[in-house]
Design a protein around this motif. Structure first.
Motif, PDB file in Angstrom:
ATOM      1  N   THR A 178       0.828  -1.216   0.000  1.00 36.07           N
ATOM      2  CA  THR A 178       0.000   0.000   0.000  1.00 36.07           C
ATOM      3  C   THR A 178       0.859   1.263   0.000  1.00 36.07           C
ATOM      4  O   THR A 178       0.485   2.264  -0.609  1.00 36.07           O
ATOM      5  N   GLY A 179       2.010   1.225   0.674  1.00 34.78           N
ATOM      6  CA  GLY A 179       2.917   2.379   0.634  1.00 34.78           C
ATOM      7  C   GLY A 179       3.439   2.634  -0.767  1.00 34.78           C
ATOM      8  O   GLY A 179       3.469   3.779  -1.237  1.00 34.78           O
ATOM      9  N   LEU A 180       3.840   1.577  -1.452  1.00 32.17           N
ATOM     10  CA  LEU A 180       4.284   1.734  -2.832  1.00 32.17           C
ATOM     11  C   LEU A 180       3.140   2.185  -3.728  1.00 32.17           C
ATOM     12  O   LEU A 180       3.319   3.055  -4.598  1.00 32.17           O
ATOM     13  N   TYR A 181       1.960   1.634  -3.521  1.00 33.95           N
ATOM     14  CA  TYR A 181       0.798   2.020  -4.328  1.00 33.95           C
ATOM     15  C   TYR A 181       0.444   3.483  -4.106  1.00 33.95           C
ATOM     16  O   TYR A 181       0.066   4.184  -5.050  1.00 33.95           O
ATOM     17  N   SER A 182       0.600   3.984  -2.876  1.00 32.40           N
ATOM     18  CA  SER A 182       0.306   5.398  -2.616  1.00 32.40           C
ATOM     19  C   SER A 182       1.234   6.301  -3.429  1.00 32.40           C
ATOM     20  O   SER A 182       0.825   7.366  -3.894  1.00 32.40           O
TER      21      SER A 182
ATOM     22  N   LEU B 294       7.445   5.347 -13.980  1.00 35.73           N
ATOM     23  CA  LEU B 294       6.401   6.334 -14.133  1.00 35.73           C
ATOM     24  C   LEU B 294       7.009   7.723 -14.309  1.00 35.73           C
ATOM     25  O   LEU B 294       8.031   8.027 -13.702  1.00 35.73           O
ATOM     26  N   PRO B 295       6.355   8.593 -15.109  1.00 35.28           N
ATOM     27  CA  PRO B 295       6.866   9.967 -15.234  1.00 35.28           C
ATOM     28  C   PRO B 295       6.768  10.669 -13.890  1.00 35.28           C
ATOM     29  O   PRO B 295       5.805  10.503 -13.150  1.00 35.28           O
TER      30      PRO B 295
ATOM     31  N   LYS C  77      -1.322  11.692  -9.710  1.00 35.33           N
ATOM     32  CA  LYS C  77      -2.097  12.799  -9.149  1.00 35.33           C
ATOM     33  C   LYS C  77      -3.493  12.357  -8.712  1.00 35.33           C
ATOM     34  O   LYS C  77      -4.471  13.053  -8.920  1.00 35.33           O
ATOM     35  N   GLN C  78      -3.548  11.182  -8.097  1.00 35.01           N
ATOM     36  CA  GLN C  78      -4.794  10.653  -7.553  1.00 35.01           C
ATOM     37  C   GLN C  78      -4.812  10.865  -6.043  1.00 35.01           C
ATOM     38  O   GLN C  78      -3.768  11.028  -5.414  1.00 35.01           O
TER      39      GLN C  78
END
Length: 174
Positions: A26-30, A170-171, A37-38
Protein backbone atom coordinates in the motif's frame (compact mmCIF):
# COMPACT_ATOMS: atom_id res chain seq x y z
CA UNK A 1 0.30 -25.20 27.31
CA UNK A 2 3.50 -25.39 25.24
CA UNK A 3 1.60 -26.14 22.02
CA UNK A 4 -0.70 -23.15 22.56
CA UNK A 5 2.29 -20.84 23.01
CA UNK A 6 3.96 -22.32 19.94
CA UNK A 7 0.86 -21.67 17.84
CA UNK A 8 0.53 -18.11 19.18
CA UNK A 9 4.20 -17.40 18.45
CA UNK A 10 3.76 -18.70 14.90
CA UNK A 11 0.44 -16.90 14.36
CA UNK A 12 1.63 -13.52 15.64
CA UNK A 13 4.81 -13.77 13.56
CA UNK A 14 2.99 -14.82 10.38
CA UNK A 15 0.24 -12.23 10.70
CA UNK A 16 2.77 -9.49 11.52
CA UNK A 17 4.71 -10.49 8.39
CA UNK A 18 1.57 -10.42 6.23
CA UNK A 19 0.55 -7.03 7.63
CA UNK A 20 4.04 -5.72 6.91
CA UNK A 21 3.80 -7.09 3.37
CA UNK A 22 0.43 -5.42 2.71
CA UNK A 23 1.73 -2.21 4.32
CA UNK A 24 4.70 -2.15 1.94
CA UNK A 25 2.42 -2.77 -1.06
CA UNK A 26 0.00 0.00 0.00
CA UNK A 27 2.92 2.38 0.63
CA UNK A 28 4.28 1.73 -2.83
CA UNK A 29 0.80 2.02 -4.33
CA UNK A 30 0.31 5.40 -2.62
CA UNK A 31 3.40 6.65 -4.42
CA UNK A 32 2.02 5.42 -7.72
CA UNK A 33 -1.21 7.27 -6.92
CA UNK A 34 0.82 10.40 -6.15
CA UNK A 35 2.61 10.13 -9.49
CA UNK A 36 -0.77 9.87 -11.23
CA UNK A 37 -2.10 12.80 -9.15
CA UNK A 38 -4.79 10.65 -7.55
CA UNK A 39 -6.15 10.98 -4.03
CA UNK A 40 -3.97 8.85 -1.79
CA UNK A 41 -5.26 9.75 1.69
CA UNK A 42 -7.18 6.47 2.14
CA UNK A 43 -4.22 4.43 0.95
CA UNK A 44 -1.84 6.27 3.30
CA UNK A 45 -4.21 5.77 6.24
CA UNK A 46 -4.34 2.04 5.46
CA UNK A 47 -0.55 1.93 5.03
CA UNK A 48 0.04 3.49 8.45
CA UNK A 49 -2.62 1.39 10.20
CA UNK A 50 -1.18 -1.82 8.76
CA UNK A 51 2.31 -0.82 9.90
CA UNK A 52 1.05 -0.05 13.40
CA UNK A 53 -0.69 -3.42 13.63
CA UNK A 54 2.40 -5.20 12.31
CA UNK A 55 4.32 -3.64 15.19
CA UNK A 56 1.67 -4.58 17.78
CA UNK A 57 1.76 -8.18 16.60
CA UNK A 58 5.56 -8.12 16.58
CA UNK A 59 5.48 -7.07 20.23
CA UNK A 60 3.02 -9.90 20.89
CA UNK A 61 5.35 -12.29 19.06
CA UNK A 62 8.23 -11.25 21.34
CA UNK A 63 6.17 -11.38 24.55
CA UNK A 64 4.78 -14.86 23.84
CA UNK A 65 8.29 -16.02 22.87
CA UNK A 66 9.40 -14.94 26.35
CA UNK A 67 6.52 -16.93 27.88
CA UNK A 68 7.31 -20.13 25.98
CA UNK A 69 8.41 -22.92 28.32
CA UNK A 70 9.80 -25.21 25.61
CA UNK A 71 12.28 -22.74 24.07
CA UNK A 72 13.29 -20.50 26.93
CA UNK A 73 14.57 -17.06 25.98
CA UNK A 74 15.31 -14.19 28.31
CA UNK A 75 14.67 -10.50 27.71
CA UNK A 76 18.25 -9.86 26.55
CA UNK A 77 18.08 -12.68 23.99
CA UNK A 78 14.94 -11.28 22.36
CA UNK A 79 15.97 -7.62 22.46
CA UNK A 80 19.72 -7.64 21.79
CA UNK A 81 21.01 -8.91 18.43
CA UNK A 82 23.48 -11.82 18.65
CA UNK A 83 22.83 -12.30 22.38
CA UNK A 84 21.42 -15.81 21.98
CA UNK A 85 23.12 -19.08 21.17
CA UNK A 86 20.00 -20.39 19.41
CA UNK A 87 20.19 -19.52 15.70
CA UNK A 88 21.88 -16.17 16.42
CA UNK A 89 21.86 -14.80 12.86
CA UNK A 90 18.17 -15.40 11.99
CA UNK A 91 17.14 -14.37 15.50
CA UNK A 92 19.19 -11.17 15.19
CA UNK A 93 17.66 -10.38 11.81
CA UNK A 94 14.23 -10.47 13.45
CA UNK A 95 15.38 -8.24 16.31
CA UNK A 96 17.01 -5.71 13.97
CA UNK A 97 13.89 -5.70 11.77
CA UNK A 98 11.79 -4.94 14.86
CA UNK A 99 13.98 -1.94 15.66
CA UNK A 100 13.78 -0.72 12.06
CA UNK A 101 9.99 -1.05 12.22
CA UNK A 102 9.87 0.95 15.46
CA UNK A 103 12.13 3.61 13.91
CA UNK A 104 9.99 3.75 10.77
CA UNK A 105 6.74 4.18 12.67
CA UNK A 106 8.15 6.77 15.10
CA UNK A 107 9.77 8.83 12.34
CA UNK A 108 6.60 8.61 10.24
CA UNK A 109 4.53 9.94 13.12
CA UNK A 110 7.12 12.73 13.61
CA UNK A 111 7.47 13.40 9.87
CA UNK A 112 6.49 17.06 10.14
CA UNK A 113 8.92 17.67 13.02
CA UNK A 114 11.95 15.99 11.46
CA UNK A 115 11.33 17.30 7.96
CA UNK A 116 10.25 15.58 4.78
CA UNK A 117 13.77 15.15 3.37
CA UNK A 118 15.12 13.42 6.48
CA UNK A 119 11.96 11.31 6.75
CA UNK A 120 12.28 10.18 3.10
CA UNK A 121 15.89 9.12 3.65
CA UNK A 122 14.94 7.11 6.72
CA UNK A 123 11.88 5.65 5.01
CA UNK A 124 14.08 4.51 2.11
CA UNK A 125 15.66 2.01 4.53
CA UNK A 126 12.37 0.11 4.84
CA UNK A 127 13.20 -2.68 2.38
CA UNK A 128 15.66 -3.81 5.07
CA UNK A 129 12.73 -4.55 7.37
CA UNK A 130 10.98 -6.73 4.84
CA UNK A 131 14.15 -8.58 3.80
CA UNK A 132 15.24 -9.19 7.39
CA UNK A 133 11.79 -10.38 8.44
CA UNK A 134 11.56 -12.70 5.45
CA UNK A 135 14.99 -14.19 6.24
CA UNK A 136 14.06 -14.48 9.93
CA UNK A 137 10.94 -16.42 8.98
CA UNK A 138 12.68 -18.65 6.46
CA UNK A 139 15.54 -19.60 8.81
CA UNK A 140 13.70 -19.55 12.17
CA UNK A 141 10.16 -20.50 11.29
CA UNK A 142 9.10 -24.08 11.66
CA UNK A 143 6.57 -23.51 8.85
CA UNK A 144 9.16 -22.93 6.17
CA UNK A 145 10.48 -26.42 5.68
CA UNK A 146 8.79 -27.12 2.38
CA UNK A 147 9.49 -25.64 -1.02
CA UNK A 148 5.94 -24.29 -1.29
CA UNK A 149 6.20 -22.39 1.97
CA UNK A 150 9.59 -20.97 1.01
CA UNK A 151 8.10 -19.85 -2.33
CA UNK A 152 5.28 -18.12 -0.48
CA UNK A 153 7.91 -16.06 1.31
CA UNK A 154 9.74 -15.22 -1.89
CA UNK A 155 6.69 -14.22 -3.95
CA UNK A 156 5.99 -11.02 -1.92
CA UNK A 157 9.64 -10.02 -2.28
CA UNK A 158 9.42 -10.41 -6.08
CA UNK A 159 6.18 -8.39 -6.14
CA UNK A 160 7.75 -5.57 -4.14
CA UNK A 161 10.78 -5.41 -6.45
CA UNK A 162 8.45 -5.41 -9.46
CA UNK A 163 6.35 -2.56 -8.02
CA UNK A 164 9.49 -0.56 -7.20
CA UNK A 165 10.70 -0.94 -10.78
CA UNK A 166 7.28 0.12 -12.10
CA UNK A 167 7.32 3.15 -9.80
CA UNK A 168 10.67 4.22 -11.23
CA UNK A 169 9.32 3.97 -14.80
CA UNK A 170 6.40 6.33 -14.13
CA UNK A 171 6.87 9.97 -15.23
CA UNK A 172 7.84 12.15 -12.29
CA UNK A 173 5.30 14.72 -11.08
CA UNK A 174 6.45 18.31 -11.31
Amino acid sequence: MEMFEWYVIRATGIVAFLLLYVSVITGLYSQIQKQRKQNMSGTLFLHEALSDWALYLTFGHVVVTLMDKYMTFNLIEVLVPFATDYKPIPMSLGIIAMYFLIMTILTSKARKKIGLQKWRKLHALNPIIYIFVMLHWIFMGTDVQGTILAAINIVPFILIISMMRDKQRLPQAS
